[in-house]
Design a protein around this motif. Structure first.
Motif, mmCIF file in Angstrom:
data_model
loop_
_atom_site.group_PDB
_atom_site.id
_atom_site.type_symbol
_atom_site.label_atom_id
_atom_site.label_comp_id
_atom_site.label_asym_id
_atom_site.label_seq_id
_atom_site.Cartn_x
_atom_site.Cartn_y
_atom_site.Cartn_z
ATOM 1 N N GLY A 71 38.615 -4.076 43.819
ATOM 2 C CA GLY A 71 37.342 -3.929 43.097
ATOM 3 C C GLY A 71 36.351 -3.127 43.923
ATOM 4 N N ASP A 72 36.330 -3.384 45.228
ATOM 5 C CA ASP A 72 35.455 -2.625 46.116
ATOM 6 C C ASP A 72 35.878 -1.158 46.174
ATOM 7 N N LEU A 73 37.176 -0.904 46.170
ATOM 8 C CA LEU A 73 37.670 0.474 46.202
ATOM 9 C C LEU A 73 37.264 1.250 44.942
ATOM 10 N N LEU A 74 37.253 0.553 43.803
ATOM 11 C CA LEU A 74 36.957 1.212 42.521
ATOM 12 C C LEU A 74 35.465 1.309 42.221
ATOM 13 N N ARG A 75 34.653 0.647 43.022
ATOM 14 C CA ARG A 75 33.204 0.645 42.807
ATOM 15 C C ARG A 75 32.641 2.057 43.020
ATOM 16 N N PRO A 76 31.837 2.528 42.066
ATOM 17 C CA PRO A 76 31.257 3.874 42.236
ATOM 18 C C PRO A 76 30.320 3.936 43.439
ATOM 19 N N ARG A 77 30.301 5.097 44.055
ATOM 20 C CA ARG A 77 29.421 5.345 45.199
ATOM 21 C C ARG A 77 28.477 6.484 44.834
ATOM 22 N N PRO A 78 27.203 6.326 45.136
ATOM 23 C CA PRO A 78 26.223 7.340 44.717
ATOM 24 C C PRO A 78 26.462 8.716 45.339
ATOM 25 N N ASP A 79 27.106 8.769 46.493
ATOM 26 C CA ASP A 79 27.301 10.037 47.196
ATOM 27 C C ASP A 79 28.674 10.660 46.945
ATOM 28 N N GLU A 80 29.424 10.146 45.937
ATOM 29 C CA GLU A 80 30.790 10.601 45.745
ATOM 30 C C GLU A 80 31.106 10.708 44.251
ATOM 31 N N PRO A 81 31.653 11.828 43.804
ATOM 32 C CA PRO A 81 32.084 11.916 42.399
ATOM 33 C C PRO A 81 33.183 10.874 42.139
ATOM 34 N N TYR A 82 33.174 10.275 40.952
ATOM 35 C CA TYR A 82 34.106 9.180 40.700
ATOM 36 C C TYR A 82 35.579 9.576 40.812
ATOM 37 N N PRO A 83 35.984 10.777 40.407
ATOM 38 C CA PRO A 83 37.391 11.140 40.657
ATOM 39 C C PRO A 83 37.764 11.093 42.146
ATOM 40 N N ALA A 84 36.822 11.434 43.021
ATOM 41 C CA ALA A 84 37.086 11.334 44.462
ATOM 42 C C ALA A 84 37.211 9.867 44.884
ATOM 43 N N THR A 85 36.406 8.995 44.277
ATOM 44 C CA THR A 85 36.511 7.557 44.541
ATOM 45 C C THR A 85 37.893 7.060 44.132
ATOM 46 N N LEU A 86 38.352 7.489 42.956
ATOM 47 C CA LEU A 86 39.684 7.082 42.479
ATOM 48 C C LEU A 86 40.786 7.593 43.409
ATOM 49 N N ALA A 87 40.637 8.816 43.901
ATOM 50 C CA ALA A 87 41.643 9.372 44.826
ATOM 51 C C ALA A 87 41.674 8.567 46.127
ATOM 52 N N ARG A 88 40.502 8.223 46.638
ATOM 53 C CA ARG A 88 40.428 7.428 47.867
ATOM 54 C C ARG A 88 41.001 6.038 47.626
ATOM 55 N N ALA A 89 40.686 5.451 46.464
ATOM 56 C CA ALA A 89 41.214 4.128 46.123
ATOM 57 C C ALA A 89 42.739 4.167 46.062
ATOM 58 N N TRP A 90 43.278 5.213 45.435
ATOM 59 C CA TRP A 90 44.742 5.352 45.334
ATOM 60 C C TRP A 90 45.377 5.368 46.719
ATOM 61 N N THR A 91 44.787 6.118 47.639
ATOM 62 C CA THR A 91 45.323 6.210 48.996
ATOM 63 C C THR A 91 45.367 4.834 49.657
#
Length: 179
Positions: A71-91
């Motif tokens: 859940g923390d990995l999927l949480r949006p971050r204001p300084d990051e586009p959400y597709p980048a968040t998803l890519a980081r979460a996947w890793t």
């Protein structure tokens, strides 16, 4: 007069059993939990009532850890586009920290442990929709949560079945580029 309940002991035992199950899988017998906790099968039953109740508690604890971590990995971050968040979460999900959850819950989905948590398959799907909707809302596409979840889950199953990290990682990158 019986012994007074000692929840801190039960919690310590549950933590040790959950750690063991995430590392080695859910055991068929109590002996691996006995070894992991340094206690006896009798004490495990005393604290949890039955083998099945202990296994249910272990699965529930592991699922809470899973939901917290991912859940923390999927949480949006204001300084990051959400597709980048998803890519980081996947890793992270497919890396060393995420693999124990994948192993445990993939096996639960397809094994006899399913009887310990009859509604697991539905919950394991719907639990992830709210955080994905929240994140996808940041790019104006919350309605894509089911599609994104289906792609990620499919790629996770593919990775589990084939072990082909290069291909599944590339597929996720291509998918995220379409968002």
């Amino acid at each position: 007069m019986g012994r007074r309940a000692q929840p801190e002991i039960k919690d310590r035992i549950l933590d040790a059993c959950t750690d063991h199950a995430l590392t080695h899988g859910v055991p068929d017998r109590l002996e691996p939990f006995v070894t992991a906790t340094g206690t006896s099968a009798r004490m495990l039953i005393y604290h949890f009532g039955s083998r099945d109740a202990l296994l249910q508690a272990v699965l529930a604890q592991a699922r809470r850890r899973h939901l917290d971590a991912w859940g923390d990995l999927l949480r949006p971050r204001p300084d990051e586009p959400y597709p980048a968040t998803l890519a980081r979460a996947w890793t992270s999900m497919t890396g060393p920290d995420g693999r124990p959850f994948l192993r445990m819950f993939n096996r639960l989905r397809e094994s006899a442990e399913q009887q310990l948590w009859p509604d697991f398959r539905r919950q394991a799907t719907t639990d992830w929709l709210p955080p994905l909707e929240e994140g996808l809302r940041t790019i104006g596409r919350p309605e894509l949560a089911t599609l994104v979840l289906a792609v990620i889950r499919g790629l996770l199953l593919d990775l589990d079945a084939t072990g082909d990290a290069t291909r599944t990682h590339a597929a996720l990158e291509h998918f995220l580029a379409t968002l």
